[in-house]
Design an enzyme around this catalytic site. Sequence first.
Site, PDB file in Angstrom:
ATOM      1  N   ARG A 162       0.816  -1.225   0.000  1.00 25.81           N
ATOM      2  CA  ARG A 162       0.000   0.000   0.000  1.00 25.81           C
ATOM      3  C   ARG A 162       0.844   1.266   0.000  1.00 25.81           C
ATOM      4  NH1 ARG A 162      -2.104  -3.344  -1.434  1.00 25.81           N
ATOM      5  NH2 ARG A 162      -3.808  -4.579  -0.614  1.00 25.81           N
ATOM      6  N   SER A 211     -10.217  -0.321   4.545  1.00 29.76           N
ATOM      7  CA  SER A 211      -9.415  -0.728   5.703  1.00 29.76           C
ATOM      8  C   SER A 211      -8.775   0.495   6.347  1.00 29.76           C
ATOM      9  CB  SER A 211      -8.308  -1.684   5.275  1.00 29.76           C
ATOM     10  OG  SER A 211      -8.878  -2.863   4.778  1.00 29.76           O
ATOM     11  N   GLU A 281      -3.744   2.897   7.366  1.00 28.34           N
ATOM     12  CA  GLU A 281      -3.660   2.875   5.898  1.00 28.34           C
ATOM     13  C   GLU A 281      -4.362   4.136   5.371  1.00 28.34           C
ATOM     14  OE1 GLU A 281      -4.643  -0.854   3.979  1.00 28.34           O
ATOM     15  OE2 GLU A 281      -5.602   0.209   2.330  1.00 28.34           O
TER      16      GLU A 281
HETATM   17  C1  LIG Z   1     -15.339   0.183   0.475  1.00 30.25           C
HETATM   18  C2  LIG Z   1     -13.879   0.370   0.196  1.00 30.25           C
HETATM   19  C3  LIG Z   1     -13.107  -0.728  -0.153  1.00 30.25           C
HETATM   20  C4  LIG Z   1     -11.737  -0.567  -0.417  1.00 30.25           C
HETATM   21  N1  LIG Z   1     -11.005  -1.656  -0.767  1.00 30.25           N
HETATM   22  C5  LIG Z   1      -9.693  -1.517  -1.037  1.00 30.25           C
HETATM   23  C6  LIG Z   1      -8.909  -2.652  -1.416  1.00 30.25           C
HETATM   24  O1  LIG Z   1      -9.389  -3.766  -1.515  1.00 30.25           O
HETATM   25  N2  LIG Z   1      -7.586  -2.450  -1.679  1.00 30.25           N
HETATM   26  C7  LIG Z   1      -7.001  -1.217  -1.599  1.00 30.25           C
HETATM   27  O2  LIG Z   1      -5.785  -1.096  -1.876  1.00 30.25           O
HETATM   28  N3  LIG Z   1      -7.721  -0.126  -1.235  1.00 30.25           N
HETATM   29  C8  LIG Z   1      -9.030  -0.245  -0.961  1.00 30.25           C
HETATM   30  N4  LIG Z   1      -9.772   0.859  -0.598  1.00 30.25           N
HETATM   31  C9  LIG Z   1      -9.090   2.168  -0.433  1.00 30.25           C
HETATM   32  C10 LIG Z   1      -9.083   3.070  -1.672  1.00 30.25           C
HETATM   33  O3  LIG Z   1     -10.193   2.819  -2.508  1.00 30.25           O
HETATM   34  C11 LIG Z   1      -7.781   2.930  -2.480  1.00 30.25           C
HETATM   35  O4  LIG Z   1      -6.657   3.262  -1.701  1.00 30.25           O
HETATM   36  C12 LIG Z   1      -7.812   3.842  -3.725  1.00 30.25           C
HETATM   37  O5  LIG Z   1      -6.744   3.489  -4.553  1.00 30.25           O
HETATM   38  C13 LIG Z   1      -7.705   5.328  -3.393  1.00 30.25           C
HETATM   39  O6  LIG Z   1      -8.015   6.069  -4.581  1.00 30.25           O
HETATM   40  P1  LIG Z   1      -8.710   7.505  -4.509  1.00 30.25           P
HETATM   41  O7  LIG Z   1      -8.824   8.031  -5.885  1.00 30.25           O
HETATM   42  O8  LIG Z   1      -9.973   7.416  -3.732  1.00 30.25           O
HETATM   43  O9  LIG Z   1      -7.604   8.296  -3.677  1.00 30.25           O
HETATM   44  P2  LIG Z   1      -7.856   9.465  -2.613  1.00 30.25           P
HETATM   45  O10 LIG Z   1      -8.447   8.879  -1.367  1.00 30.25           O
HETATM   46  O11 LIG Z   1      -8.562  10.592  -3.251  1.00 30.25           O
HETATM   47  O12 LIG Z   1      -6.343   9.868  -2.314  1.00 30.25           O
HETATM   48  C14 LIG Z   1      -5.473   8.981  -1.628  1.00 30.25           C
HETATM   49  C15 LIG Z   1      -4.062   9.574  -1.646  1.00 30.25           C
HETATM   50  O13 LIG Z   1      -3.572   9.572  -2.976  1.00 30.25           O
HETATM   51  C16 LIG Z   1      -3.218  10.888  -3.401  1.00 30.25           C
HETATM   52  N5  LIG Z   1      -3.591  10.985  -4.825  1.00 30.25           N
HETATM   53  C17 LIG Z   1      -4.816  10.725  -5.386  1.00 30.25           C
HETATM   54  N6  LIG Z   1      -4.749  10.897  -6.714  1.00 30.25           N
HETATM   55  C18 LIG Z   1      -3.481  11.274  -7.004  1.00 30.25           C
HETATM   56  C19 LIG Z   1      -2.788  11.609  -8.210  1.00 30.25           C
HETATM   57  N7  LIG Z   1      -3.398  11.612  -9.398  1.00 30.25           N
HETATM   58  N8  LIG Z   1      -1.471  11.973  -8.131  1.00 30.25           N
HETATM   59  C20 LIG Z   1      -0.832  12.005  -6.940  1.00 30.25           C
HETATM   60  N9  LIG Z   1      -1.428  11.714  -5.767  1.00 30.25           N
HETATM   61  C21 LIG Z   1      -2.739  11.342  -5.799  1.00 30.25           C
HETATM   62  C22 LIG Z   1      -4.015  11.819  -2.512  1.00 30.25           C
HETATM   63  O14 LIG Z   1      -3.379  13.081  -2.381  1.00 30.25           O
HETATM   64  C23 LIG Z   1      -4.023  11.040  -1.197  1.00 30.25           C
HETATM   65  O15 LIG Z   1      -2.818  11.219  -0.481  1.00 30.25           O
HETATM   66  C24 LIG Z   1     -11.141   0.724  -0.317  1.00 30.25           C
HETATM   67  C25 LIG Z   1     -11.929   1.833   0.032  1.00 30.25           C
HETATM   68  C26 LIG Z   1     -13.287   1.655   0.290  1.00 30.25           C
HETATM   69  C27 LIG Z   1     -14.115   2.862   0.644  1.00 30.25           C
END
Ligand SMILES: Cc1cc2nc3c(=O)[nH]c(=O)nc-3n(C[C@H](O)[C@H](O)[C@H](O)COP(=O)(O)OP(=O)(O)OC[C@H]3O[C@@H](n4cnc5c(N)ncnc54)[C@H](O)[C@@H]3O)c2cc1C
Length: 288
Positions: A162, A211, A281
């Site tokens: 992660r 998580s 996380e």
């Molecule tokens: C119901 C649920 C289930 C999930 N299951 C999983 C799973 O199975 N596995 C898993 O790994 N995660 C899981 N997640 C967590 C999450 O979905 C992932 O970490 C996802 O990749 C985050 O993407 P986001 O666009 O929402 O990022 P955000 O939450 O918007 O941002 C996360 C971080 O990334 C940075 N960021 C975002 N976009 C960029 C970019 N383009 N350039 C640079 N930095 C950036 C942000 O500044 C921040 O620090 C889950 C979440 C939920 C709500």
Amino acid sequence: MSGQVEHRYPLKKLNTWRIGGLAETVCWPENEEELREIWLKCQEQGIPFRLFGRGSNVLFPDEGLTGVTVISTGLAQSAWDSERVRVGAGYSLARLSQEAADRGLTGLEFARGIPGTVGGAVVMNAGAHGGSIQDILEEVKILTPQGELQRLAKQEIQFGYRECSLRDQVIILEGIFCLKSGDPDVIQATMSENLAKRKAAQPLELPNAGSVFRNPPGDSAGRLIEKAGWKGKRLGGAQVSLKHGNFIVNQGDATAHDVLALIREIQKDVHHQFGVELKTEVRYIPPS
Ligand SMILES: Cc1cc2nc3c(=O)[nH]c(=O)nc-3n(C[C@H](O)[C@H](O)[C@H](O)COP(=O)(O)OP(=O)(O)OC[C@H]3O[C@@H](n4cnc5c(N)ncnc54)[C@H](O)[C@@H]3O)c2cc1C
């Protein structure tokens, strides 16, 4: 700018936990050029700049955020070329995964049900069911802190559980992913199975951020939290899910303070009971 701009916008609307105060300004650029313009203006004028995707891995502060909050979801172009796909950072990972399956391509089955963007998934090295982004990433296009556009091959990026060396260093603008041809029925069946496992184990009916804690080496955070007796415990509007110990759900009026206090209590207790330090996380974004 052709994309939407809002002032005093509720951060609650920008994350899956539905928590947070007001953002001074929020922009949804529609392409890389607009994003770069916003970033340059903020640099020139010393204005805080933050970028998010779908907010599915962050906890926004109750006090809100000053400066400019940029949401990447407008960077959603995609171009398939046989087994490779080039996608904008704001593209939905779940959608990409379904499209790969529809094309009979294997490699993204793990991503069905992860509600983030491609950019967020690269930064977090998102993964599940034994697969992760690093397995299929070939290249990224980034905006460097010097304002330059660059392409980085996967070999130039370090990935861990992660985490990824690009986090907080650069803005990811697009990714190129390489998949493999597979049996469409098997791919679809694997994805349906993965989704069913999620529905059975995760409290998807309530706002959450996936998580909350990273799994400690060789163990599961959810197992430790459950064993410590925290399932169902509530602090203000934040509750440890009855379904999954590593999920904190918003029961309607949770604040970031509730969630942070609950996180701290769990960390203290799990350390006290098992000598394990749980690390988050989910990422807390401090107020500014
Ligand atoms: C119901 C649920 C289930 C999930 N299951 C999983 C799973 O199975 N596995 C898993 O790994 N995660 C899981 N997640 C967590 C999450 O979905 C992932 O970490 C996802 O990749 C985050 O993407 P986001 O666009 O929402 O990022 P955000 O939450 O918007 O941002 C996360 C971080 O990334 C940075 N960021 C975002 N976009 C960029 C970019 N383009 N350039 C640079 N930095 C950036 C942000 O500044 C921040 O620090 C889950 C979440 C939920 C709500």
